[in-house]
Design a protein around this motif. Structure first.
Motif, PDB file in Angstrom:
ATOM      1  N   GLU A 125      -7.302   2.012  -5.651  1.00  0.00           N
ATOM      2  CA  GLU A 125      -6.308   1.989  -6.729  1.00  0.00           C
ATOM      3  C   GLU A 125      -5.349   3.170  -6.629  1.00  0.00           C
ATOM      4  O   GLU A 125      -4.152   3.021  -6.852  1.00  0.00           O
ATOM      5  CB  GLU A 125      -7.020   1.995  -8.088  1.00  0.00           C
ATOM      6  CG  GLU A 125      -6.089   1.845  -9.266  1.00  0.00           C
ATOM      7  CD  GLU A 125      -5.390   0.493  -9.327  1.00  0.00           C
ATOM      8  OE1 GLU A 125      -4.196   0.465  -9.720  1.00  0.00           O
ATOM      9  OE2 GLU A 125      -6.011  -0.528  -9.005  1.00  0.00           O
ATOM     10  N   ASP A 126      -5.854   4.330  -6.278  1.00  0.00           N
ATOM     11  CA  ASP A 126      -5.012   5.531  -6.217  1.00  0.00           C
ATOM     12  C   ASP A 126      -3.937   5.438  -5.130  1.00  0.00           C
ATOM     13  O   ASP A 126      -2.919   6.129  -5.212  1.00  0.00           O
ATOM     14  CB  ASP A 126      -5.862   6.777  -5.982  1.00  0.00           C
ATOM     15  CG  ASP A 126      -6.777   7.079  -7.165  1.00  0.00           C
ATOM     16  OD1 ASP A 126      -6.468   6.605  -8.283  1.00  0.00           O
ATOM     17  OD2 ASP A 126      -7.798   7.757  -6.961  1.00  0.00           O
ATOM     18  N   SER A 127      -4.148   4.601  -4.111  1.00  0.00           N
ATOM     19  CA  SER A 127      -3.170   4.458  -3.030  1.00  0.00           C
ATOM     20  C   SER A 127      -2.023   3.541  -3.409  1.00  0.00           C
ATOM     21  O   SER A 127      -1.017   3.486  -2.709  1.00  0.00           O
ATOM     22  CB  SER A 127      -3.840   3.897  -1.773  1.00  0.00           C
ATOM     23  OG  SER A 127      -4.788   4.801  -1.287  1.00  0.00           O
ATOM     24  N   GLY A 128      -2.174   2.801  -4.503  1.00  0.00           N
ATOM     25  CA  GLY A 128      -1.120   1.869  -4.916  1.00  0.00           C
ATOM     26  C   GLY A 128      -1.016   0.706  -3.965  1.00  0.00           C
ATOM     27  O   GLY A 128      -1.898   0.458  -3.147  1.00  0.00           O
ATOM     28  N   GLY A 129       0.055  -0.041  -4.089  1.00  0.00           N
ATOM     29  CA  GLY A 129       0.273  -1.152  -3.172  1.00  0.00           C
ATOM     30  C   GLY A 129       0.109  -2.527  -3.782  1.00  0.00           C
ATOM     31  O   GLY A 129      -0.034  -3.504  -3.064  1.00  0.00           O
ATOM     32  N   HIS A 130       0.180  -2.617  -5.120  1.00  0.00           N
ATOM     33  CA  HIS A 130       0.067  -3.931  -5.761  1.00  0.00           C
ATOM     34  C   HIS A 130       1.165  -4.886  -5.306  1.00  0.00           C
ATOM     35  O   HIS A 130       0.980  -6.098  -5.337  1.00  0.00           O
ATOM     36  CB  HIS A 130       0.111  -3.795  -7.292  1.00  0.00           C
ATOM     37  CG  HIS A 130      -1.130  -3.202  -7.864  1.00  0.00           C
ATOM     38  ND1 HIS A 130      -2.264  -3.944  -8.083  1.00  0.00           N
ATOM     39  CD2 HIS A 130      -1.425  -1.929  -8.250  1.00  0.00           C
ATOM     40  CE1 HIS A 130      -3.206  -3.169  -8.595  1.00  0.00           C
ATOM     41  NE2 HIS A 130      -2.725  -1.933  -8.697  1.00  0.00           N
ATOM     42  N   ASP A 131       2.298  -4.341  -4.877  1.00  0.00           N
ATOM     43  CA  ASP A 131       3.434  -5.172  -4.480  1.00  0.00           C
ATOM     44  C   ASP A 131       3.473  -5.482  -2.978  1.00  0.00           C
ATOM     45  O   ASP A 131       4.387  -6.149  -2.504  1.00  0.00           O
ATOM     46  CB  ASP A 131       4.741  -4.494  -4.891  1.00  0.00           C
ATOM     47  CG  ASP A 131       4.903  -3.118  -4.251  1.00  0.00           C
ATOM     48  OD1 ASP A 131       3.887  -2.512  -3.856  1.00  0.00           O
ATOM     49  OD2 ASP A 131       6.050  -2.640  -4.158  1.00  0.00           O
ATOM     50  N   LEU A 132       2.486  -5.052  -2.223  1.00  0.00           N
ATOM     51  CA  LEU A 132       2.447  -5.324  -0.782  1.00  0.00           C
ATOM     52  C   LEU A 132       2.275  -6.821  -0.521  1.00  0.00           C
ATOM     53  O   LEU A 132       1.595  -7.511  -1.291  1.00  0.00           O
ATOM     54  CB  LEU A 132       1.291  -4.574  -0.121  1.00  0.00           C
ATOM     55  CG  LEU A 132       1.378  -3.043  -0.113  1.00  0.00           C
ATOM     56  CD1 LEU A 132       0.065  -2.451   0.368  1.00  0.00           C
ATOM     57  CD2 LEU A 132       2.532  -2.578   0.748  1.00  0.00           C
ATOM     58  N   PRO A 133       2.853  -7.345   0.548  1.00  0.00           N
ATOM     59  CA  PRO A 133       2.677  -8.762   0.874  1.00  0.00           C
ATOM     60  C   PRO A 133       1.212  -9.198   0.955  1.00  0.00           C
ATOM     61  O   PRO A 133       0.856 -10.291   0.525  1.00  0.00           O
ATOM     62  CB  PRO A 133       3.379  -8.907   2.227  1.00  0.00           C
ATOM     63  CG  PRO A 133       4.452  -7.859   2.180  1.00  0.00           C
ATOM     64  CD  PRO A 133       3.835  -6.701   1.436  1.00  0.00           C
ATOM     65  N   VAL A 134       0.339  -8.344   1.479  1.00  0.00           N
ATOM     66  CA  VAL A 134      -1.070  -8.713   1.586  1.00  0.00           C
ATOM     67  C   VAL A 134      -1.664  -8.882   0.190  1.00  0.00           C
ATOM     68  O   VAL A 134      -2.488  -9.779  -0.042  1.00  0.00           O
ATOM     69  CB  VAL A 134      -1.881  -7.696   2.432  1.00  0.00           C
ATOM     70  CG1 VAL A 134      -2.056  -6.366   1.712  1.00  0.00           C
ATOM     71  CG2 VAL A 134      -3.217  -8.266   2.833  1.00  0.00           C
ATOM     72  N   MET A 135      -1.245  -8.083  -0.768  1.00  0.00           N
ATOM     73  CA  MET A 135      -1.745  -8.208  -2.131  1.00  0.00           C
ATOM     74  C   MET A 135      -1.135  -9.425  -2.822  1.00  0.00           C
ATOM     75  O   MET A 135      -1.803 -10.099  -3.602  1.00  0.00           O
ATOM     76  CB  MET A 135      -1.467  -6.917  -2.922  1.00  0.00           C
ATOM     77  CG  MET A 135      -2.142  -5.685  -2.323  1.00  0.00           C
ATOM     78  SD  MET A 135      -3.913  -5.907  -1.976  1.00  0.00           S
ATOM     79  CE  MET A 135      -4.548  -6.060  -3.626  1.00  0.00           C
ATOM     80  N   ARG A 136       0.135  -9.711  -2.557  1.00  0.00           N
ATOM     81  CA  ARG A 136       0.757 -10.918  -3.124  1.00  0.00           C
ATOM     82  C   ARG A 136       0.066 -12.175  -2.596  1.00  0.00           C
ATOM     83  O   ARG A 136      -0.057 -13.169  -3.300  1.00  0.00           O
ATOM     84  CB  ARG A 136       2.253 -10.931  -2.828  1.00  0.00           C
ATOM     85  CG  ARG A 136       3.032  -9.913  -3.659  1.00  0.00           C
ATOM     86  CD  ARG A 136       4.521 -10.165  -3.656  1.00  0.00           C
ATOM     87  NE  ARG A 136       5.089 -10.271  -2.327  1.00  0.00           N
ATOM     88  CZ  ARG A 136       5.689  -9.284  -1.677  1.00  0.00           C
ATOM     89  NH1 ARG A 136       5.809  -8.103  -2.223  1.00  0.00           N
ATOM     90  NH2 ARG A 136       6.187  -9.478  -0.470  1.00  0.00           N
TER      91      ARG A 136
END
Length: 143
Positions: A125-136
């Motif tokens: 969670e601390d690294s962020g990245g909710h908007d990354l294609p892999v997360m989408r």
């Protein structure tokens, strides 16, 4: 010939590994084991080159076709390069003081001339990245 094929051939030739003392039999077993290790290392190198990595070594906890990355950002870079199916699951990670739950993200991809591989990391969670294609892709899968 796959690693499993080499293992089966080695098993058929050498038989099950026992506490042998016959030098000829030990030489056959050692040769079969060396062939298996070579095939595994060769496959691992192919997988890592196909993923765009410089290192070709199998790290602790990995196999030739199941590799780990440090973060969802690295996982996303692989996903953008090779595509694949993204899945998640909740796992328990052990440490010296006990265990904790983690969300494991896995890309299962087919690499031409190699086969199916899995690339794994834990969500941080601390690294962020909710908007990354892999997360989408995970969100799309859930929808």
């Amino acid at each position: 010939m796959t690693v499993m094929d080499l293992y089966v051939v080695a098993y058929v030739i050498a038989g099950p590994v026992t506490a042998e003392t016959d030098p000829k039999r030990l030489a056959v077993v050692n040769a079969a084991e060396a062939a298996q290790q070579y095939a595994t290392a060769t496959l691992a190198a192919k997988v890592r080159r196909a993923l765009g990595w410089r290192s070709t070594r199998i790290l602790d906890g990995e196999t030739a076709t199941s590799v780990s990355v440090w973060s969802q950002h690295e996982l996303n870079a692989v996903y953008e390069r090779v595509g694949g199916v993204v899945t998640t699951r909740t796992v328990q990670r052990a440490y010296s003081g006990g265990a904790f739950p983690a969300v494991e993200i896995t890309i299962t991809a087919h690499l031409a001339g190699i086969g199916t591989v899995q690339i794994v990391t834990d969500w941080d969670e601390d690294s962020g990245g909710h908007d990354l294609p892999v997360m989408r892709a995970i969100v799309d899968l859930a929808a």
